[in-house]
Design a protein around this motif. Structure first.
Motif, mmCIF file in Angstrom:
data_model
loop_
_atom_site.group_PDB
_atom_site.id
_atom_site.type_symbol
_atom_site.label_atom_id
_atom_site.label_comp_id
_atom_site.label_asym_id
_atom_site.label_seq_id
_atom_site.Cartn_x
_atom_site.Cartn_y
_atom_site.Cartn_z
ATOM 1 N N PRO A 33 8.576 4.403 -11.068
ATOM 2 C CA PRO A 33 7.433 4.686 -10.195
ATOM 3 C C PRO A 33 6.673 3.450 -9.740
ATOM 4 O O PRO A 33 6.074 3.452 -8.660
ATOM 5 C CB PRO A 33 6.538 5.574 -11.068
ATOM 6 C CG PRO A 33 7.450 6.160 -12.091
ATOM 7 C CD PRO A 33 8.458 5.101 -12.355
ATOM 8 N N ARG A 34 6.697 2.365 -10.538
ATOM 9 C CA ARG A 34 5.838 1.216 -10.246
ATOM 10 C C ARG A 34 6.561 -0.003 -9.704
ATOM 11 O O ARG A 34 5.950 -0.844 -9.058
ATOM 12 C CB ARG A 34 5.091 0.789 -11.522
ATOM 13 C CG ARG A 34 4.306 1.880 -12.226
ATOM 14 C CD ARG A 34 3.587 1.286 -13.423
ATOM 15 N NE ARG A 34 2.911 2.275 -14.234
ATOM 16 C CZ ARG A 34 3.390 2.783 -15.362
ATOM 17 N NH1 ARG A 34 4.569 2.373 -15.807
ATOM 18 N NH2 ARG A 34 2.709 3.677 -16.043
ATOM 19 N N ASP A 87 14.386 3.684 0.099
ATOM 20 C CA ASP A 87 12.942 3.816 -0.060
ATOM 21 C C ASP A 87 12.611 5.269 -0.379
ATOM 22 O O ASP A 87 13.349 6.194 -0.004
ATOM 23 C CB ASP A 87 12.210 3.383 1.211
ATOM 24 C CG ASP A 87 12.169 1.872 1.363
ATOM 25 O OD1 ASP A 87 11.764 1.218 0.389
ATOM 26 O OD2 ASP A 87 12.553 1.356 2.422
ATOM 27 N N PRO A 88 11.512 5.514 -1.087
ATOM 28 C CA PRO A 88 11.175 6.886 -1.457
ATOM 29 C C PRO A 88 10.829 7.729 -0.234
ATOM 30 O O PRO A 88 10.145 7.270 0.683
ATOM 31 C CB PRO A 88 9.959 6.709 -2.380
ATOM 32 C CG PRO A 88 9.374 5.395 -1.978
ATOM 33 C CD PRO A 88 10.528 4.541 -1.571
ATOM 34 N N GLY A 89 11.309 8.967 -0.239
ATOM 35 C CA GLY A 89 10.981 9.925 0.807
ATOM 36 C C GLY A 89 10.217 11.101 0.223
ATOM 37 O O GLY A 89 9.783 11.077 -0.935
ATOM 38 N N ARG A 90 10.059 12.123 1.019
ATOM 39 C CA ARG A 90 9.287 13.281 0.567
ATOM 40 C C ARG A 90 9.905 13.934 -0.668
ATOM 41 O O ARG A 90 9.193 14.377 -1.567
ATOM 42 C CB ARG A 90 9.181 14.307 1.697
ATOM 43 C CG ARG A 90 8.311 13.858 2.864
ATOM 44 C CD ARG A 90 8.204 14.949 3.915
ATOM 45 N NE ARG A 90 7.321 14.548 5.004
ATOM 46 C CZ ARG A 90 7.050 15.312 6.054
ATOM 47 N NH1 ARG A 90 7.609 16.516 6.154
ATOM 48 N NH2 ARG A 90 6.251 14.875 7.003
ATOM 49 N N ALA A 91 11.242 13.987 -0.702
ATOM 50 C CA ALA A 91 11.911 14.625 -1.845
ATOM 51 C C ALA A 91 11.648 13.839 -3.129
ATOM 52 O O ALA A 91 11.425 14.429 -4.196
ATOM 53 C CB ALA A 91 13.411 14.727 -1.584
ATOM 54 N N ASP A 92 11.670 12.495 -3.045
ATOM 55 C CA ASP A 92 11.400 11.667 -4.218
ATOM 56 C C ASP A 92 9.977 11.883 -4.721
ATOM 57 O O ASP A 92 9.744 12.047 -5.927
ATOM 58 C CB ASP A 92 11.600 10.188 -3.868
ATOM 59 C CG ASP A 92 13.018 9.868 -3.464
ATOM 60 O OD1 ASP A 92 13.855 9.647 -4.356
ATOM 61 O OD2 ASP A 92 13.281 9.831 -2.258
ATOM 62 N N GLY A 127 9.616 4.313 -6.748
ATOM 63 C CA GLY A 127 9.505 5.739 -6.492
ATOM 64 C C GLY A 127 10.750 6.390 -5.942
ATOM 65 O O GLY A 127 10.760 7.613 -5.751
ATOM 66 N N ALA A 128 11.808 5.624 -5.683
ATOM 67 C CA ALA A 128 13.056 6.190 -5.160
ATOM 68 C C ALA A 128 14.007 6.507 -6.315
ATOM 69 O O ALA A 128 14.394 5.619 -7.077
ATOM 70 C CB ALA A 128 13.713 5.218 -4.186
ATOM 71 N N PHE A 129 14.387 7.763 -6.465
ATOM 72 C CA PHE A 129 15.343 8.155 -7.498
ATOM 73 C C PHE A 129 16.723 7.595 -7.148
ATOM 74 O O PHE A 129 17.129 7.599 -5.982
ATOM 75 C CB PHE A 129 15.413 9.674 -7.607
ATOM 76 C CG PHE A 129 14.248 10.291 -8.330
ATOM 77 C CD1 PHE A 129 14.324 10.577 -9.688
ATOM 78 C CD2 PHE A 129 13.074 10.578 -7.646
ATOM 79 C CE1 PHE A 129 13.247 11.143 -10.353
ATOM 80 C CE2 PHE A 129 11.989 11.146 -8.301
ATOM 81 C CZ PHE A 129 12.075 11.426 -9.665
#
Length: 240
Positions: free
Chosen positions: A71-72, A2-7, A107-109
């Motif tokens: 992103p979506r 899942d996306p975090g602050r860095a992502d 949103g997760a790279f």
């Protein structure tokens, strides 16, 4: 994943610098129904409707995809064969092997590399459908910052075909190399007529799109989850 602050920070910076995630034109981008050559191998659609988009990836030994982001859309990465690793921003490598199911939040790279000696065969389950929802961060083939490919190779042996009973739906009968096949089956059929050749059962129900949660079942006899009899599944199985 899942996306975090860095992502979020990295995506924000890319967008500020002018990066864009485009939108697929469903009835116009016909090249997406053929085989897309990649510097790491190739990929092709297995199934598509207005909401679900399933792609098969063939990654050659030692090669890997870009580190990129959607992103979506939500992505599930499932492995049919081979071995590799999936990496992200500030995360430990995640091993990928036959039977792996990896959920990658919007949103997760992420990027995946083949670490074995045979091709790495993957299926990407993408919801909602939008192949151009892509921003590349890093790439071994000088594609960072570029949009999705615009060229394709025709696959005459097993082309995408319309599914008469389902509007706006197309699917491929099997992989170009003939190793795996794709079938639409009801949950009831899967439950009462299981097959040793089945690898994955992917529910094609709008509830999974709305909830952003697609419960992918495996053909493994140790998987005690039961298919829902009122749902339609895309079944991936060995052809031999």
């Amino acid at each position: 994943m899942d996306p975090g602050r860095a992502d979020i920070a990295k995506l924000h910076r890319l967008l500020q610098d002018g990066a864009r995630a485009f939108n697929e034109q469903f009835d116009e981008d016909a090249h997406l129904n053929d085989v897309i050559p990649k510097p790491w191998g190739y990929e092709y659609r297995a199934f598509v409707d207005d909401f679900f988009d399933l792609w098969a990836l063939h990654i050659e030994p030692g090669a890997g995809t870009s580190v990129h982001v959607h992103p979506r859309k939500l992505t599930y990465l499932i492995c049919l064969g081979g071995v590799g690793v999936t990496t992200g921003l500030g995360r430990a490598d995640i091993p990928v092997r036959a039977g792996t199911i990896l959920r990658i939040g919007a949103g997760a790279f992420h990027g995946t590399r083949n670490t074995g000696t045979e091709p790495l065969e993957l299926i990407e389950v993408e919801v909602p459908r939008n192949k151009f929802d892509l921003i590349r961060l890093r790439d071994d083939y000088n594609r960072a910052g570029t949009a999705y490919e615009t060229t394709a190779l025709e696959e005459p042996r097993h082309p995408m075909r319309k599914v008469p009973a389902y509007p706006n739906t197309k699917m491929r009968a099997q992989t170009p190399d003939g190793r795996f096949r794709f079938d639409l089956r009801t949950g009831m059929d899967i439950f009462y007529r299981p097959s040793d050749k089945d690898i994955f059962h992917i529910p094609l129900h709008i509830s999974g799109v709305i909830a952003r949660d697609v419960e992918i079942l495996t053909g493994n006899r140790d998987d005690n989850r039961r298919p829902q009899t009122d749902k339609q599944y895309l079944c991936i199985s060995r052809n031999h």
